[in-house]
Design an enzyme around this catalytic site. Sequence first.
Site, PDB file in Angstrom:
ATOM      1  N   ASN A  31      32.472  34.142  36.097  1.00 33.63           N
ATOM      2  CA  ASN A  31      33.006  35.584  36.335  1.00 33.63           C
ATOM      3  C   ASN A  31      34.291  35.408  35.217  1.00 33.63           C
ATOM      4  OD1 ASN A  31      34.335  37.738  36.782  1.00 33.63           O
ATOM      5  ND2 ASN A  31      35.037  37.037  38.951  1.00 33.63           N
ATOM      6  N   TRP A  32      33.842  36.169  34.029  1.00 32.01           N
ATOM      7  CA  TRP A  32      34.912  35.918  33.308  1.00 32.01           C
ATOM      8  C   TRP A  32      36.198  36.965  33.271  1.00 32.01           C
ATOM      9  CZ3 TRP A  32      31.910  35.614  27.800  1.00 32.01           C
ATOM     10  CH2 TRP A  32      31.206  34.581  27.830  1.00 32.01           C
ATOM     11  N   LYS A  33      36.033  37.983  34.300  1.00 28.07           N
ATOM     12  CA  LYS A  33      37.002  38.929  34.758  1.00 28.07           C
ATOM     13  C   LYS A  33      37.411  39.648  33.222  1.00 28.07           C
ATOM     14  CE  LYS A  33      38.587  35.680  38.324  1.00 28.07           C
ATOM     15  NZ  LYS A  33      39.304  35.430  39.211  1.00 28.07           N
ATOM     16  N   GLU A  35      39.494  40.704  44.090  1.00 27.94           N
ATOM     17  CA  GLU A  35      40.508  41.374  42.985  1.00 27.94           C
ATOM     18  C   GLU A  35      40.114  42.948  42.925  1.00 27.94           C
ATOM     19  OE1 GLU A  35      39.830  39.021  39.757  1.00 27.94           O
ATOM     20  OE2 GLU A  35      40.820  37.229  40.681  1.00 27.94           O
ATOM     21  N   GLU A  85      34.475  33.521  49.022  1.00 30.39           N
ATOM     22  CA  GLU A  85      35.838  33.031  47.789  1.00 30.39           C
ATOM     23  C   GLU A  85      37.082  33.508  48.670  1.00 30.39           C
ATOM     24  OE1 GLU A  85      34.263  33.620  43.808  1.00 30.39           O
ATOM     25  OE2 GLU A  85      35.086  35.517  44.268  1.00 30.39           O
ATOM     26  N   SER A 110      38.781  28.459  42.691  1.00 29.72           N
ATOM     27  CA  SER A 110      39.298  27.075  42.057  1.00 29.72           C
ATOM     28  C   SER A 110      37.888  25.922  41.885  1.00 29.72           C
ATOM     29  CB  SER A 110      40.495  26.646  42.447  1.00 29.72           C
ATOM     30  OG  SER A 110      41.617  27.538  42.374  1.00 29.72           O
ATOM     31  N   GLY A 130      35.647  31.385  38.206  1.00 28.12           N
ATOM     32  CA  GLY A 130      36.313  32.172  37.349  1.00 28.12           C
ATOM     33  C   GLY A 130      36.866  31.283  36.161  1.00 28.12           C
ATOM     34  N   GLY A 131      38.108  31.158  36.197  1.00 29.26           N
ATOM     35  CA  GLY A 131      38.827  30.509  35.128  1.00 29.26           C
ATOM     36  C   GLY A 131      38.095  29.339  34.169  1.00 29.26           C
TER      37      GLY A 131
HETATM   38  C1  PEP Z   1      36.688  34.173  40.872  1.00 29.94           C
HETATM   39  O1  PEP Z   1      37.690  34.862  40.966  1.00 29.94           O
HETATM   40  O2  PEP Z   1      35.523  34.750  41.199  1.00 29.94           O
HETATM   41  C2  PEP Z   1      37.032  32.827  41.037  1.00 29.94           C
HETATM   42  C3  PEP Z   1      36.400  31.867  41.760  1.00 29.94           C
HETATM   43  O3  PEP Z   1      38.022  32.535  40.170  1.00 29.94           O
HETATM   44  P1  PEP Z   1      38.499  31.087  40.126  1.00 29.94           P
HETATM   45  O4  PEP Z   1      37.650  30.003  39.635  1.00 29.94           O
HETATM   46  O5  PEP Z   1      39.367  30.941  38.621  1.00 29.94           O
HETATM   47  O6  PEP Z   1      39.392  30.562  41.150  1.00 29.94           O
END
Ligand code: PEP
Length: 247
Positions: free
Chosen positions: A8-10, A97, A165, A209, A230-231
Amino acid sequence: MEKLCAGNWKMNGLKRDAAALAAALVAKAKAEPPTCELLICPPFTALGAVGEALAGSAVALGGQDCHTAEKGAHTGDVSAAMLKDAGCTYVILGHSERRADHGESDKLVARKFEAAQRAGLAAIVCVGETLAQRDAGETLAVIDRQLRGSVPDGLATREFAVAYEPVWAIGTGRTPTIAQVEEVHAHIRRTLVGMMAGLESVRILYGGSVKPDNAMALMHAANVDGALVGGASLVADDFWAIARACG
Ligand code: PEP
């Protein structure tokens, strides 16, 4: 079942950078055929460029949200049919989000799910508790409410996934213990099975994370069928390391 590793590149990635990141993943997938299903969900503006970079590869394309309607007077929105038209096969729905930034309710998420279903997209429905809810011992009740509320009554497909999540784990570097992940995933599995016959094969992803150094433990926990990342999905080597852990 085959695991799903979804990025998920957001709201990250101008066209050129997004296409370069996608091309780097395609090169990795060619050099070392993945042992799990791979998916990336760039921002809407990069779907075209990323879709071109992914063409003919083992990496699927997804959107990060969709509207409930197929078309019409909804300024700034994107429909499931438009995502399909752009080459998507998946759409993330009900991310925390969006629930927080846009006040999305379970009911709205269920209507988006119906729109995705009509367009032939597989939804990835996100659920997760806040830290306050976990501390209050409400985690399973929250997950239950979100899951039952976000999956439409007239469910006509088994082609969807659920992503657990925990809100407090997203982008924070904190993760639940494996026991906590397994407790929630087992609960989601039981809930799905109780909702409708055939839902035992719905994949339950963990997100929050996920990094190369914790992916192996998380991805081998019971009832974990993949990751929503995500990140770490913004760095080709990191996403690839997580995809390997999914294998
Ligand atoms: C997400 O927002 O879907 C997510 C899992 O973010 P991160 O991996 O950065 O915690």
